[in-house]
Motif scaffolding. Structure first.
Motif, short mmCIF file in Angstrom:
data_model
loop_
_atom_site.label_atom_id
_atom_site.label_comp_id
_atom_site.label_asym_id
_atom_site.label_seq_id
_atom_site.Cartn_x
_atom_site.Cartn_y
_atom_site.Cartn_z
N ARG A 83 -0.29 -0.03 1.25
CA ARG A 83 0.00 0.80 2.51
C ARG A 83 -0.39 0.01 3.53
NH1 ARG A 83 -1.73 5.38 0.13
NH2 ARG A 83 -4.71 5.41 0.61
N ALA A 116 -3.15 1.31 -4.20
CA ALA A 116 -2.59 2.49 -3.18
C ALA A 116 -2.93 2.45 -1.45
CB ALA A 116 -2.52 3.45 -3.42
N LEU A 122 3.79 5.01 -5.84
CA LEU A 122 3.36 3.65 -5.44
C LEU A 122 4.24 3.15 -4.73
CD1 LEU A 122 0.82 2.15 -5.02
CD2 LEU A 122 1.11 0.38 -6.04
N THR A 124 4.48 5.45 -1.94
CA THR A 124 4.31 5.32 -0.77
C THR A 124 3.25 4.48 0.16
OG1 THR A 124 2.13 6.25 -2.49
CG2 THR A 124 0.82 5.25 -0.40
N TYR A 169 -2.14 2.60 -10.83
CA TYR A 169 -2.36 2.44 -9.51
C TYR A 169 -3.32 3.18 -9.21
CZ TYR A 169 1.63 -0.87 -9.81
OH TYR A 169 2.34 -2.38 -10.76
#
Length: 237
Positions: free
Chosen positions: A161, A157, A124, A127, A152
């Motif tokens: 972001r 996720a 994560l 990401t 997660y």
């Protein structure tokens, strides 16, 4: 004499509900409806459009902007409807299963291999391209949270972001508490509508609850964005 689809008049000759012919040509959305109604008599054009809006199928468009569905599109729609009807899967899970399959698709009727879209903490962080301190701050304000396994899911996720991108404009986790509170209120409204459907004795009604929830979420998001734009215009004079 031509066959008449249930619940309507006969389809045009070019769009008759013939599976074999559907494999050889592009169909309009009305033609797809006629084909699908052989197995799914309750399906509607609105349902097909909704599945398209949710990314379950992507028909090509003619120069005039009309949808043109190929054989693969029709088969994909049939599989989506089958998974909803027979296994009561939510659209999010169905999309993940279909997207995880090889490009040429799985054999007809084959079950998709189990796919776990969850990621661990390290993944994560990669990401979202943030550090541990930022993630801890997001968790402190309830924006992101791991499940009981410490993993997660896809929504977490996606939130990570988005929060990271908002952070690039100077918005920190504490600034986003209002958005989280509004999301929780919206979730409560959606639950008021779909809760009784999820508890219904009919499996079809329980399956319908998931698509209803997805549609309400989409409408809520669009309303929120429109209200923000409206408020900016008013405040800007």
């Amino acid at each position: 004499m031509g066959d008449t689809p249930r619940g309507g008049t006969a389809a045009p000759a070019a769009d008759r509900p013939d599976r074999g012919r559907a494999r050889d040509r592009q169909l309009s959305i009305g033609g797809v409806l006629a084909v699908l109604r052989e197995e799914f008599p309750e399906v509607t054009i609105s349902k097909i459009r909704f599945l398209e809006s949710e990314g379950l199928v992507e028909p090509r468009r003619s120069p005039g902007g009309y949808r043109k569905f190929g054989a693969a599109d029709v088969e994909r729609l049939a599989r989506v409807l089958r998974l909803q009807r027979d296994h009561y899967l939510p659209l999010k899970v169905i999309r993940e299963q279909l997207d995880a399959e090889p490009a040429d698709g799985a054999p007809a009727g084959a079950a998709a291999a189990p796919h776990d879209p969850r990621v661990d903490r390290a993944a994560l962080l990669r990401t979202a391209a943030v550090g541990e301190e930022e993630l801890a701050s997001w968790e402190e304000f309830g924006l992101v949270a791991p499940d009981a396994d410490g993993l997660y899911d896809a929504d977490a996720a996606a939130v990570a972001r988005l929060v990271a991108e908002l952070g690039s404009y100077g918005l920190q986790a504490r600034h986003l508490r209002g958005l989280k509170a509004a999301a929780d209120r919206d979730a409560g409204l959606v639950e008021q509508v779909v809760g009784p459907l999820r508890r219904h004795r009919s499996p079809q009604t329980r399956a319908h609850a998931e698509s209803t929830a997805e549609r309400l979420i989409e409408l809520s998001a669009r309303l929120h964005a429109t209200l923000v734009r409206s408020s900016l215009r008013v405040s800007g004079g």
